[in-house]
Design an enzyme around this catalytic site. Structure first.
Site, PDB file in Angstrom:
ATOM      1  N   GLY A   1       0.840  -1.202   0.000  1.00  0.00           N
ATOM      2  CA  GLY A   1       0.000   0.000   0.000  1.00  0.00           C
ATOM      3  C   GLY A   1       0.870   1.246   0.000  1.00  0.00           C
TER       4      GLY A   1
ATOM      5  CB  SER B   1       5.128  -2.863  -2.737  1.00  0.00           C
ATOM      6  OG  SER B   1       4.985  -1.596  -3.309  1.00  0.00           O
ATOM      7  CD1 TRP B   2       2.822  -0.267   3.415  1.00  0.00           C
ATOM      8  CD2 TRP B   2       4.527   1.187   3.440  1.00  0.00           C
ATOM      9  NE1 TRP B   2       2.866   0.308   4.667  1.00  0.00           N
ATOM     10  CE2 TRP B   2       3.906   1.202   4.706  1.00  0.00           C
ATOM     11  CE3 TRP B   2       5.631   2.015   3.212  1.00  0.00           C
ATOM     12  CZ2 TRP B   2       4.334   2.025   5.746  1.00  0.00           C
ATOM     13  CZ3 TRP B   2       6.070   2.830   4.269  1.00  0.00           C
ATOM     14  CH2 TRP B   2       5.425   2.835   5.498  1.00  0.00           C
TER      15      TRP B   2
ATOM     16  CG  ASP C   1       9.149  -3.447  -9.558  1.00  0.00           C
ATOM     17  OD1 ASP C   1       8.970  -2.221  -9.544  1.00  0.00           O
ATOM     18  OD2 ASP C   1       8.738  -4.206  -8.657  1.00  0.00           O
TER      19      ASP C   1
ATOM     20  CG  HIS D   1       5.445  -3.267  -8.143  1.00  0.00           C
ATOM     21  ND1 HIS D   1       6.612  -3.204  -7.427  1.00  0.00           N
ATOM     22  CD2 HIS D   1       4.457  -2.929  -7.282  1.00  0.00           C
ATOM     23  CE1 HIS D   1       6.352  -2.828  -6.189  1.00  0.00           C
ATOM     24  NE2 HIS D   1       5.042  -2.662  -6.073  1.00  0.00           N
TER      25      HIS D   1
END
Length: 314
Positions: free
Chosen positions: A40, A112-113, A264, A292
């Site tokens: 997120g 990711s986050w 990515d 990604h």
């Protein structure tokens, strides 16, 4: 991937500041503990991520971070207060959850986050981490955030033009994440819902080869996601620039698999290589024709291979 499973336990944990986070445990209650750290910010946990772990060997812990998913209060409410939602708050929430569940050490699994947050947690609670599996690699560098806000505009000019035009003309040459965050926090539903649509359209536009997010069709989810992403981006994830890369060498000795798609876009600022070379003993796996995403079969193979291997470590 392993077959779909349901939680054997779940609950809401009071983490202070008026927040409660949703958590669930799946698989084997006596298995190796693993914490899923979702991306997120603001996406919440997906049931599908349970399937990256052998349910006979793992005690799989999923948690929705503050303000999103099933946690309360929800950032997608018409009016939201995000003042007690920072990286340090989320790291402290995970540690409180670990204590609540009586877990001594756990594997961290994030993308990711979720990579940023997993690394932040590991650096603060190194003795509580057994292994780390990360994908869609990200750290706290401001250049990585700027890439997503403005830097990819030259690669996706049509999408970026629409994104940039979603804020007042006077703010288009400044920090677009801050400009969007102001609009997203506006109490007028017409203003914040349109800003959420514009932000999420840009999220989809800068992920080539990845299907649009179905969750973005839900106005409450879309608003929650956009508010939390812009809150963290405009505050540069509440961490000093480059702190993770400067300190990640302290994680030497913790087995780690880093999986990254060659396509990515974070590769444009060198994140996978910098992280791998700053982290002694980490294993970097680069996957051709993958962006990604974790939906590619080759990415799933690497991630499940890592969790299977680490399950043998006890």
């Amino acid at each position: 991937m392993y077959p779909a499973i349901e939680p054997y336990d779940h609950g809401m944990l009071d983490v202070g500041d008026g927040h409660e986070i949703y958590w669930e445990t799946c698989g084997n209650p006596d298995g190796k503990p693993a914490l899923v750290v979702h991306g997120g910010p603001g996406s919440g946990c997906s049931a599908n991520v349970r399937r990256f772990f052998d349910p006979a060997r793992y005690r799989i812990v999923l948690a929705d971070q503050r303000g999103c998913g099933r946690s309360t209060p929800h950032a997608g409410a018409p009016v939201a207060d995000l003042s007690a939602n920072t990286t340090e708050h989320l790291v402290a929430d995970f540690e409180r959850l670990r204590e609540h569940l009586g877990i001594e050490k756990w594997l961290l699994f994030g993308g990711s986050w979720g990579s940023v947050l997993s690394l932040a947690y590991a650096l603060r609670h190194t003795e509580r981490v057994s292994e780390i599996v990360l994908m869609g690699l990200a750290t706290d560098r401001f250049i990585e955030i700027e890439l997503l806000i403005r830097g990819l505009g030259a690669y996706f000019p049509d999408g970026f033009a629409k994104f940039r035009d979603g804020v007042p003309e006077s703010e288009r040459d400044g920090d677009l994440s801050a400009a969007y965050h102001r609009l997203l926090m506006d109490p007028d539903p017409a203003v914040h819902h349109q800003a959420a649509k514009n932000w999420c359209a840009w999220e989809d536009a800068m992920l080539p080869g990845v299907p649009p997010h179905d969750d973005f069709e839900d106005p409450a989810y879309r608003l929650c996601f956009a508010r939390l992403v812009t809150h963290y981006f405009s505050n540069r994830v509440f961490l000093p620039d480059g702190e993770i890369l400067r300190q990640v060498g302290r994680l030497a000795g913790i087995p780690a698999v880093l999986a990254q798609g060659v396509l990515d876009t974070s590769n444009l600022v060198g994140t996978p290589w910098l992280l791998h070379h700053a982290w002694p003993g980490s294993e970097l796996v680069m996957l051709d024709d993958v962006g990604h995403t974790v939906s590619a079969a080759s990415m799933q193979e690497v991630l499940i291979g890592a969790t299977d291997r680490f399950a043998l470590r006890g």
